[in-house]
Design a protein around this motif. Sequence first.
Motif, PDB file in Angstrom:
ATOM      1  N   GLN A  94     -12.892  50.344 -15.978  1.00 44.13           N
ATOM      2  CA  GLN A  94     -13.828  51.397 -15.585  1.00 44.13           C
ATOM      3  C   GLN A  94     -14.316  51.145 -14.159  1.00 44.13           C
ATOM      4  O   GLN A  94     -14.614  50.014 -13.783  1.00 44.13           O
ATOM      5  N   HIS A  95     -14.382  52.218 -13.380  1.00 41.19           N
ATOM      6  CA  HIS A  95     -14.803  52.101 -11.985  1.00 41.19           C
ATOM      7  C   HIS A  95     -15.646  53.327 -11.652  1.00 41.19           C
ATOM      8  O   HIS A  95     -15.199  54.455 -11.860  1.00 41.19           O
ATOM      9  N   PRO A  96     -16.867  53.136 -11.130  1.00 42.30           N
ATOM     10  CA  PRO A  96     -17.760  54.277 -10.901  1.00 42.30           C
ATOM     11  C   PRO A  96     -17.240  55.276  -9.862  1.00 42.30           C
ATOM     12  O   PRO A  96     -17.606  56.441  -9.900  1.00 42.30           O
ATOM     13  N   ALA A  97     -16.360  54.832  -8.966  1.00 41.88           N
ATOM     14  CA  ALA A  97     -15.872  55.725  -7.910  1.00 41.88           C
ATOM     15  C   ALA A  97     -14.515  56.353  -8.229  1.00 41.88           C
ATOM     16  O   ALA A  97     -13.995  57.120  -7.427  1.00 41.88           O
ATOM     17  N   LEU A  98     -13.938  56.023  -9.372  1.00 42.33           N
ATOM     18  CA  LEU A  98     -12.614  56.532  -9.701  1.00 42.33           C
ATOM     19  C   LEU A  98     -12.649  57.353 -10.990  1.00 42.33           C
ATOM     20  O   LEU A  98     -13.287  56.966 -11.957  1.00 42.33           O
ATOM     21  N   ALA A  99     -11.924  58.448 -10.973  1.00 41.52           N
ATOM     22  CA  ALA A  99     -11.735  59.229 -12.199  1.00 41.52           C
ATOM     23  C   ALA A  99     -10.485  58.679 -12.881  1.00 41.52           C
ATOM     24  O   ALA A  99      -9.390  58.765 -12.334  1.00 41.52           O
ATOM     25  N   LEU A 100     -10.666  58.086 -14.038  1.00 42.04           N
ATOM     26  CA  LEU A 100      -9.536  57.477 -14.736  1.00 42.04           C
ATOM     27  C   LEU A 100      -8.805  58.499 -15.599  1.00 42.04           C
ATOM     28  O   LEU A 100      -9.426  59.367 -16.203  1.00 42.04           O
ATOM     29  N   PRO A 101      -7.489  58.376 -15.660  1.00 43.18           N
ATOM     30  CA  PRO A 101      -6.730  59.283 -16.536  1.00 43.18           C
ATOM     31  C   PRO A 101      -7.073  59.004 -17.995  1.00 43.18           C
ATOM     32  O   PRO A 101      -7.305  57.857 -18.376  1.00 43.18           O
ATOM     33  N   THR A 102      -7.124  60.030 -18.787  1.00 45.83           N
ATOM     34  CA  THR A 102      -7.436  59.847 -20.208  1.00 45.83           C
ATOM     35  C   THR A 102      -6.151  59.805 -21.024  1.00 45.83           C
ATOM     36  O   THR A 102      -5.158  60.429 -20.670  1.00 45.83           O
ATOM     37  N   GLY A 103      -6.190  59.046 -22.081  1.00 41.60           N
ATOM     38  CA  GLY A 103      -5.070  58.984 -23.008  1.00 41.60           C
ATOM     39  C   GLY A 103      -3.931  58.089 -22.582  1.00 41.60           C
ATOM     40  O   GLY A 103      -2.971  57.921 -23.320  1.00 41.60           O
ATOM     41  N   VAL A 104      -3.977  57.496 -21.396  1.00 42.20           N
ATOM     42  CA  VAL A 104      -2.898  56.632 -20.935  1.00 42.20           C
ATOM     43  C   VAL A 104      -3.043  55.247 -21.567  1.00 42.20           C
ATOM     44  O   VAL A 104      -2.152  54.770 -22.254  1.00 42.20           O
ATOM     45  N   LEU A 105      -4.164  54.613 -21.306  1.00 43.87           N
ATOM     46  CA  LEU A 105      -4.502  53.307 -21.867  1.00 43.87           C
ATOM     47  C   LEU A 105      -5.992  53.297 -22.162  1.00 43.87           C
ATOM     48  O   LEU A 105      -6.747  54.067 -21.560  1.00 43.87           O
ATOM     49  N   PRO A 106      -6.440  52.425 -23.048  1.00 45.53           N
ATOM     50  CA  PRO A 106      -7.879  52.321 -23.298  1.00 45.53           C
ATOM     51  C   PRO A 106      -8.630  51.904 -22.029  1.00 45.53           C
ATOM     52  O   PRO A 106      -8.102  51.151 -21.212  1.00 45.53           O
ATOM     53  N   VAL A 107      -9.833  52.400 -21.883  1.00 42.48           N
ATOM     54  CA  VAL A 107     -10.690  52.062 -20.745  1.00 42.48           C
ATOM     55  C   VAL A 107     -11.704  51.019 -21.197  1.00 42.48           C
ATOM     56  O   VAL A 107     -12.326  51.167 -22.246  1.00 42.48           O
ATOM     57  N   ILE A 108     -11.829  49.943 -20.400  1.00 43.80           N
ATOM     58  CA  ILE A 108     -12.825  48.912 -20.691  1.00 43.80           C
ATOM     59  C   ILE A 108     -13.769  48.787 -19.496  1.00 43.80           C
ATOM     60  O   ILE A 108     -13.417  49.145 -18.378  1.00 43.80           O
ATOM     61  N   ASP A 109     -14.973  48.266 -19.752  1.00 44.54           N
ATOM     62  CA  ASP A 109     -15.912  48.020 -18.659  1.00 44.54           C
ATOM     63  C   ASP A 109     -15.847  46.539 -18.277  1.00 44.54           C
ATOM     64  O   ASP A 109     -15.096  45.757 -18.859  1.00 44.54           O
ATOM     65  N   HIS A 110     -16.644  46.153 -17.277  1.00 44.70           N
ATOM     66  CA  HIS A 110     -16.597  44.776 -16.789  1.00 44.70           C
ATOM     67  C   HIS A 110     -17.024  43.762 -17.853  1.00 44.70           C
ATOM     68  O   HIS A 110     -16.482  42.648 -17.908  1.00 44.70           O
ATOM     69  N   ALA A 111     -17.967  44.115 -18.693  1.00 46.30           N
ATOM     70  CA  ALA A 111     -18.394  43.209 -19.767  1.00 46.30           C
ATOM     71  C   ALA A 111     -17.238  42.955 -20.738  1.00 46.30           C
ATOM     72  O   ALA A 111     -17.026  41.819 -21.187  1.00 46.30           O
ATOM     73  N   GLN A 112     -16.477  44.002 -21.055  1.00 47.01           N
ATOM     74  CA  GLN A 112     -15.332  43.839 -21.951  1.00 47.01           C
ATOM     75  C   GLN A 112     -14.230  43.012 -21.297  1.00 47.01           C
ATOM     76  O   GLN A 112     -13.539  42.253 -21.967  1.00 47.01           O
ATOM     77  N   LEU A 113     -14.080  43.144 -19.970  1.00 48.70           N
ATOM     78  CA  LEU A 113     -13.116  42.306 -19.255  1.00 48.70           C
ATOM     79  C   LEU A 113     -13.499  40.837 -19.389  1.00 48.70           C
ATOM     80  O   LEU A 113     -12.651  39.988 -19.675  1.00 48.70           O
ATOM     81  N   LEU A 114     -14.775  40.525 -19.226  1.00 47.63           N
ATOM     82  CA  LEU A 114     -15.231  39.138 -19.374  1.00 47.63           C
ATOM     83  C   LEU A 114     -15.005  38.620 -20.791  1.00 47.63           C
ATOM     84  O   LEU A 114     -14.647  37.456 -20.987  1.00 47.63           O
ATOM     85  N   GLU A 115     -15.176  39.485 -21.783  1.00 52.04           N
ATOM     86  CA  GLU A 115     -14.900  39.091 -23.176  1.00 52.04           C
ATOM     87  C   GLU A 115     -13.421  38.766 -23.360  1.00 52.04           C
ATOM     88  O   GLU A 115     -13.077  37.799 -24.047  1.00 52.04           O
ATOM     89  N   LEU A 116     -12.544  39.567 -22.754  1.00 47.46           N
ATOM     90  CA  LEU A 116     -11.104  39.298 -22.845  1.00 47.46           C
ATOM     91  C   LEU A 116     -10.770  37.946 -22.221  1.00 47.46           C
ATOM     92  O   LEU A 116     -10.002  37.168 -22.787  1.00 47.46           O
ATOM     93  N   VAL A 117     -11.346  37.670 -21.059  1.00 44.53           N
ATOM     94  CA  VAL A 117     -11.086  36.394 -20.385  1.00 44.53           C
ATOM     95  C   VAL A 117     -11.597  35.242 -21.244  1.00 44.53           C
ATOM     96  O   VAL A 117     -10.905  34.227 -21.409  1.00 44.53           O
ATOM     97  N   ALA A 118     -12.772  35.378 -21.818  1.00 45.87           N
ATOM     98  CA  ALA A 118     -13.326  34.325 -22.665  1.00 45.87           C
ATOM     99  C   ALA A 118     -12.453  34.086 -23.902  1.00 45.87           C
ATOM    100  O   ALA A 118     -12.287  32.949 -24.340  1.00 45.87           O
TER     101      ALA A 118
END
Length: 83
Positions: A50-74
């Motif tokens: 997720q990025h506040p300045a970008l419109a992400l395409p829908t339905g391509v891949l799931p969208v995660i926020d920065h907190a979810q990215l940190l959870e994936l790394v952990a």
Amino acid sequence: MIHLIGFSPDSPQRQSFDALYQEGDICVFTDAGLLVASRLSLKGDGYLLQHPALALPTGVLPVIDHAQLLELVAEHGPCTSWY
């Protein structure tokens, strides 16, 4: 391993990434990497960051926020960053 991908499709970074990318690795696409998301054959899970300045395409891949990215790394360990 998790790969944060922010390079453009024609970037020389692609060859280095391809050499390290393995079955089961997770890819998180951001910035110019969003253009790579539709062109890469995934070997594991894939997400759009997720990025506040970008419109992400829908339905391509799931969208995660920065907190979810940190959870994936952990949960999954090392993370590479490709820009």
